[in-house]
Design a protein around this motif. Structure first.
Motif, mmCIF file in Angstrom:
data_model
loop_
_atom_site.group_PDB
_atom_site.id
_atom_site.type_symbol
_atom_site.label_atom_id
_atom_site.label_comp_id
_atom_site.label_asym_id
_atom_site.label_seq_id
_atom_site.Cartn_x
_atom_site.Cartn_y
_atom_site.Cartn_z
ATOM 1 N N ALA A 60 54.021 28.628 31.104
ATOM 2 C CA ALA A 60 53.126 29.483 30.314
ATOM 3 C C ALA A 60 52.585 30.630 31.166
ATOM 4 N N MET A 61 52.234 30.346 32.403
ATOM 5 C CA MET A 61 51.729 31.399 33.286
ATOM 6 C C MET A 61 52.819 32.433 33.579
ATOM 7 N N GLU A 62 54.045 31.971 33.746
ATOM 8 C CA GLU A 62 55.160 32.901 33.965
ATOM 9 C C GLU A 62 55.368 33.789 32.739
ATOM 10 N N MET A 63 55.344 33.199 31.547
ATOM 11 C CA MET A 63 55.539 33.976 30.317
ATOM 12 C C MET A 63 54.416 34.986 30.106
ATOM 13 N N LEU A 64 53.216 34.630 30.525
ATOM 14 C CA LEU A 64 52.069 35.525 30.390
ATOM 15 C C LEU A 64 51.953 36.496 31.559
ATOM 16 N N ASN A 65 52.859 36.359 32.521
ATOM 17 C CA ASN A 65 52.854 37.192 33.720
ATOM 18 C C ASN A 65 51.531 37.094 34.481
ATOM 19 N N ILE A 66 50.980 35.893 34.538
ATOM 20 C CA ILE A 66 49.767 35.645 35.312
ATOM 21 C C ILE A 66 50.200 35.381 36.755
ATOM 22 N N GLN A 67 49.717 36.197 37.668
ATOM 23 C CA GLN A 67 50.146 36.139 39.057
ATOM 24 C C GLN A 67 49.249 35.258 39.929
ATOM 25 N N GLU A 68 48.373 34.503 39.333
ATOM 26 C CA GLU A 68 47.486 33.624 40.096
ATOM 27 C C GLU A 68 48.119 32.246 40.234
ATOM 28 N N SER A 69 47.580 31.464 41.156
ATOM 29 C CA SER A 69 48.071 30.100 41.314
ATOM 30 C C SER A 69 47.124 29.135 40.602
ATOM 31 N N ILE A 70 47.652 27.990 40.244
ATOM 32 C CA ILE A 70 46.849 26.951 39.587
ATOM 33 C C ILE A 70 46.022 26.246 40.655
ATOM 34 N N GLU A 71 44.726 26.215 40.463
ATOM 35 C CA GLU A 71 43.845 25.479 41.377
ATOM 36 C C GLU A 71 43.882 24.000 41.024
ATOM 37 N N ASP A 72 43.608 23.704 39.781
ATOM 38 C CA ASP A 72 43.762 22.346 39.286
ATOM 39 C C ASP A 72 43.815 22.358 37.769
ATOM 40 N N ILE A 73 44.286 21.250 37.220
ATOM 41 C CA ILE A 73 44.353 21.063 35.774
ATOM 42 C C ILE A 73 43.543 19.821 35.460
ATOM 43 N N LEU A 74 42.664 19.911 34.473
ATOM 44 C CA LEU A 74 41.802 18.798 34.097
ATOM 45 C C LEU A 74 42.120 18.361 32.674
#
Length: 124
Positions: A60-74
């Motif tokens: 999803a982040m790739e498709m949205l072109n979000i260039q940040e990294s995932i810190e965590d998922i809750l």
């Protein structure tokens, strides 16, 4: 720097309310190490299932072109918290820490803080 076994022990002993912890390869869905769990939580099944969550978020982040990294998922359940934290070091690429917490005994902010410290100390 801590090895996998030491890091998992640190997570279980230093994080209040920890039920189980695993180091997971999100390319294969395999748990590379587990501690805790038991009858109430099969960490190998949880590792495989949560791999799908991690992959979906990365996609999803790739498709949205979000260039940040995932810190965590809750993931918040009625009686538990489930945290997934990708490893950030070069040797940890494609791996994440998975932590299940008893919601009644856990302090979520402290658990996130301690899991980050465990992740930073882990050498794979």
């Amino acid at each position: 720097m801590a090895n996998t076994e030491t890091a998992l022990k640190e997570a279980m002993t230093s994080i209040e309310g920890a039920i189980g912890v695993a180091l997971v390869d999100y390319n294969s869905g395999m748990a590379l190490g587990t501690l805790g769990g038991g009858k109430e939580l099969d960490l190998n099944v949880a590792a495989a299932g949560n791999t799908d969550v991690m992959r979906a978020k990365v996609r999803a982040m790739e498709m949205l072109n979000i260039q940040e990294s995932i810190e965590d998922i809750l993931i918040t359940l009625g009686s538990q918290y489930h945290l997934m934290r990708p490893l950030t070091g070069r040797s940890g690429k494609g791996l994440f820490l998975y932590l299940a917490l008893d919601r009644k005994r856990a302090n979520l902010a402290m658990a996130r803080h301690r899991l980050r410290a465990v992740e930073e100390s882990l050498e794979v």
